[in-house]
Design a protein around this motif. Structure first.
Motif, PDB file in Angstrom:
ATOM      1  N   UNK A 196       0.826  -1.215   0.000  1.00 33.33           N
ATOM      2  CA  UNK A 196       0.000   0.000   0.000  1.00 33.33           C
ATOM      3  C   UNK A 196       0.855   1.258   0.000  1.00 33.33           C
ATOM      4  N   UNK A 197       2.101   1.138   0.485  1.00 29.46           N
ATOM      5  CA  UNK A 197       3.038   2.262   0.477  1.00 29.46           C
ATOM      6  C   UNK A 197       3.748   2.407  -0.867  1.00 29.46           C
ATOM      7  N   UNK A 198       3.421   1.500  -1.807  1.00 32.59           N
ATOM      8  CA  UNK A 198       4.041   1.550  -3.120  1.00 32.59           C
ATOM      9  C   UNK A 198       5.327   0.760  -3.235  1.00 32.59           C
ATOM     10  N   UNK A 199       5.613  -0.051  -2.243  1.00 31.61           N
ATOM     11  CA  UNK A 199       6.828  -0.863  -2.274  1.00 31.61           C
ATOM     12  C   UNK A 199       6.632  -2.108  -3.137  1.00 31.61           C
ATOM     13  N   UNK A 200       7.701  -2.536  -3.786  1.00 32.04           N
ATOM     14  CA  UNK A 200       7.674  -3.731  -4.647  1.00 32.04           C
ATOM     15  C   UNK A 200       8.074  -4.937  -3.811  1.00 32.04           C
ATOM     16  N   UNK A 201       7.079  -5.509  -3.114  1.00 31.79           N
ATOM     17  CA  UNK A 201       7.334  -6.583  -2.154  1.00 31.79           C
ATOM     18  C   UNK A 201       6.277  -7.665  -2.301  1.00 31.79           C
ATOM     19  N   UNK A 202       6.703  -8.930  -2.216  1.00 33.18           N
ATOM     20  CA  UNK A 202       5.788 -10.079  -2.250  1.00 33.18           C
ATOM     21  C   UNK A 202       6.120 -11.022  -1.096  1.00 33.18           C
ATOM     22  N   UNK A 203       5.243 -12.013  -0.899  1.00 27.43           N
ATOM     23  CA  UNK A 203       5.401 -12.959   0.210  1.00 27.43           C
ATOM     24  C   UNK A 203       5.303 -14.391  -0.289  1.00 27.43           C
ATOM     25  N   UNK A 204       6.256 -15.217   0.121  1.00 28.39           N
ATOM     26  CA  UNK A 204       6.178 -16.669  -0.079  1.00 28.39           C
ATOM     27  C   UNK A 204       6.230 -17.315   1.300  1.00 28.39           C
ATOM     28  N   UNK A 205       5.106 -17.884   1.701  1.00 26.90           N
ATOM     29  CA  UNK A 205       5.022 -18.487   3.031  1.00 26.90           C
ATOM     30  C   UNK A 205       4.910 -20.000   2.879  1.00 26.90           C
ATOM     31  N   UNK A 206       5.839 -20.733   3.492  1.00 22.52           N
ATOM     32  CA  UNK A 206       5.985 -22.165   3.257  1.00 22.52           C
ATOM     33  C   UNK A 206       5.253 -22.989   4.309  1.00 22.52           C
ATOM     34  N   UNK A 207       4.357 -23.857   3.823  1.00 17.48           N
ATOM     35  CA  UNK A 207       3.705 -24.843   4.686  1.00 17.48           C
ATOM     36  C   UNK A 207       4.417 -26.192   4.615  1.00 17.48           C
ATOM     37  N   UNK A 208       5.127 -26.430   3.540  1.00 24.61           N
ATOM     38  CA  UNK A 208       5.829 -27.709   3.329  1.00 24.61           C
ATOM     39  C   UNK A 208       7.336 -27.450   3.395  1.00 24.61           C
ATOM     40  N   UNK A 209       7.976 -28.070   4.366  1.00 23.50           N
ATOM     41  CA  UNK A 209       9.379 -27.787   4.664  1.00 23.50           C
ATOM     42  C   UNK A 209      10.291 -28.894   4.132  1.00 23.50           C
ATOM     43  N   UNK A 210       9.905 -30.155   4.389  1.00 22.21           N
ATOM     44  CA  UNK A 210      10.695 -31.299   3.912  1.00 22.21           C
ATOM     45  C   UNK A 210       9.740 -32.324   3.304  1.00 22.21           C
ATOM     46  N   UNK A 211       9.731 -32.502   2.000  1.00 25.10           N
ATOM     47  CA  UNK A 211      10.512 -31.749   1.013  1.00 25.10           C
ATOM     48  C   UNK A 211       9.873 -30.389   0.726  1.00 25.10           C
TER      49      UNK A 211
END
Length: 611
Positions: free
Chosen positions: A534-549
């Motif tokens: 909302x501040x105009x920053x170029x940012x995304x999120x990758x949130x991991x539910x699966x760690x291994x593998x």
């Protein structure tokens, strides 16, 4: 003072007091009333770390924070708009979490010289000492007013004093225009055998409500409209309850009876307790004498054909490590739920962290890879537990499910799903020999999983145990056999990547910064990334539910971003894991190890610092 009704989209309330003041119940009832009203909510129970800390001290303070809103709510809030402090210690411990514009409601009866000294104040003016004169401070004689309210109730003095949390609840119901009906129904159910307590508690709530309406010290009340939610049946659920229900759902879909062998440990105990009340769903529970017995009974139950589960926290996972190796080498389905807490050792047992990841990934002897899944919110614990069970049974292997005290105890609205929308679970059980002699470690081509032969089945007799075996089930110390079996067991875990969903990104597919997280930090990271966007920053999120593998498209995602910052409640365990798996990328870190969740502003500032 002129009274105003303020329409707002979001309000944060923090209830605090001594561990015997009933703040957890007060907060829960307030949250439930708000959820039933139709608000989005997120809660954060904050328990004292000591079992019996001295009364009136900061160490004994218990808190419950709830964020209610008419729009999307993903966190319990960073700082509160209203702070309830039932004694000086509660004020001293929690004043820092109040906004400069906050209203602070204080039980003035507890602010005597003894209480102030016991809380650790150096002067007789806690407000000035804490430099919170800019807040709206309401000194209310809550204890005295509760006694007056219930003087004709027939209750003894201790029971009357214990009701002061209900007086406080009434004050808050007035301030936020909350309906009381759900609370009254709770009281009628809880005290159905003690009707005198039902009427007493109802009266003191109403008196607290009326008191707040009659005094002029409360300048504003708040109106928070119901949120516009997808149609369906909702309930407020915490992570541990959702985990238990997800495990029960996996049992139902697989046709395998559930068995849980566990030893009680904070903050995981309530999963065992919830499973224990569902015998009608063919669930069996055993409260064992220690952590080792818990997992060993579950391994035995898995061998006998049950969907086996054991629950624990970090110290218990340490004790279970040898038996985890046994479950892995025997290739039996088992779900191990670890509700993480602050360590090492006993650490700060009621506080939350993500410090067990290394233990989940590597904490066993020998070559012993085990699948690891993480839940990211209280309601997501249901899905995470369900799929942990599905993968454990269909792939014939142990699966570690990581949750955290923050989401295990925290709650949020959950749309109750239809089980027809969940996939069937098909364990590879065989009831007759497919070759003679029977080879218990013969694998299918797709999952590389062995078959599940139940004991007592004619023609399927075989050995199990911790010694290395050949595919035909015979004990073998042949070096080449051992190496082959090690590779096959690792390959089975690796092939799980073909069955888990690909990793998704919230935000632009290409951006300047990718914020990476896992587990219960999701709400704070999501809110921070949204604020940055909302501040105009170029940012995304990758949130991991699966760690291994890890999901198969992980490297492809990382390649689309100029900078990657991994945010987690430890010293960098997931970041170091990613550095080992993807050496072509540079991973920046933002870490916190304080036994507390992130604050959204911390994430915003960390990302802005690297832009």
């Amino acid at each position: 003072m002129q009274h105003k009704v303020i329409d707002t989209k979001e309000v944060v309330i923090r209830f605090t007091g001594d561990s015997g003041d009933g703040m957890q119940l007060t907060g829960t009832l307030f949250a439930d009333a708000s959820a039933i009203f139709g608000n989005e909510i997120s809660t954060f129970p904050d328990y004292p770390a000591e079992i019996r800390a001295p009364q009136g001290t900061v160490a004994g303070v218990s808190g419950f924070q709830v964020n209610i809103g008419s729009g999307e709510i993903r966190t319990p809030g960073d700082y509160c708009d209203v702070l309830v402090a039932m004694n000086p210690a509660a004020l001293r411990a929690n004043a820092k979490w109040s906004k400069p514009t906050a209203t602070i409601i204080i039980d003035s009866d507890t602010f005597d010289e003894k209480g102030i000294v016991k809380a650790g104040f150096k002067t007789n003016d806690p407000v000035a000492e804490l430099k919170i004169q800019d807040r709206i401070i309401i000194f209310a004689p809550i204890t005295t007013l509760t006694k007056e309210s219930l003087k004709d109730s027939g209750l003894d003095a201790k029971a009357v004093i214990r009701s002061k949390n209900m007086f406080t609840l009434g004050i808050c119901y007035y301030m936020f225009n909350r309906p009381m009906e759900s609370t009254f129904k709770y009281l009628e159910k809880k005290f159905r055998k003690k009707p005198e307590l039902i009427e007493a508690n109802k009266k003191v709530i109403k008196d607290g409500f009326n008191y707040a309406g009659n005094i002029h010290a409360i300048p504003n009340t708040y109106s928070i409209a119901p949120s516009k939610q997808e149609k369906g049946i909702y309930r407020n659920i915490n992570g541990n309850q959702a985990t238990a229900w997800g495990l029960l759902a996996a049992s139902e879909k697989s046709g395998r009876p559930l068995f849980c062998g566990s030893y009680p440990i904070t903050p995981a105990t309530s999963i065992l307790e919830e499973l224990a009340i569902h015998k009608e769903l063919n669930a069996k529970t055993l409260q064992c004498e220690d952590e080792i017995a818990g997992i060993c009974t579950s391994i035995g139950a898995a061998y006998a054909g049950n969907f086996a589960v054991t629950t624990t926290s970090g110290p218990g996972l340490s004790l279970k490590s040898e038996a985890l190796g046994l479950a892995m080498i025997t290739e039996l389905p088992l779900v191990i739920v670890d509700v993480q807490r602050s360590g090492p050792s006993t650490g700060v047992p009621t506080k939350t962290e993500q410090t067990d990841l290394n233990q989940a990934l590597y904490g066993r002897n020998g070559e012993c890879p085990i699948a690891v899944i993480a839940a990211h919110s209280p309601s997501h614990c249901f899905d995470a537990a369900f799929y942990a069970g599905k993968y454990a049974m269909e792939h014939m292997m142990p699966v570690i499910l990581l949750t955290e005290g923050f989401i295990g105890n925290g709650s949020e609205p959950w749309k109750i799903p239809s089980m027809k929308d969940y996939p069937e679970i098909n364990p590879p059980i065989i009831d007759k020999p497919q070759e003679v002699p029977y080879w218990p470690y013969k694998r299918d081509d797709l999952r590389f999983a062995r078959r599940w032969a139940l004991p007592g089945t004619v023609g399927l007799e075989h050995r199990v145990g911790g010694l290395e075996k050949n595919n035909d089930g015979g004990v073998s110390s042949d070096p080449l056999v051992h190496e082959r079996m090690v590779k096959e067991r690792a390959e089975k875990v690796a092939r799980l990547a073909n069955f888990i969903p690909e990793q998704k990104v919230i935000g632009d597919e290409k951006a300047d910064v990718l914020v990476v997280g896992w587990g219960g930090t999701f709400g704070h990271l999501y809110t921070a990334v949204k604020e940055l966007h909302d501040q105009g920053r170029s940012v995304s999120l990758a949130h991991f539910d699966y760690i291994m593998p890890l999901p198969k498209n992980t490297a492809k995602i990382f390649a689309n971003y100029k900078k990657i910052i991994v945010c987690e409640l430890n010293s960098g365990q997931f970041a170091n894991y990613l550095k080992g798996e993807f050496q072509q990328f540079q991973f920046l870190q933002y870490n916190k190890v304080q036994g507390q969740p992130f604050i959204v502003k911390e994430i915003v500032d960390a990302v802005n610092a690297i832009l």
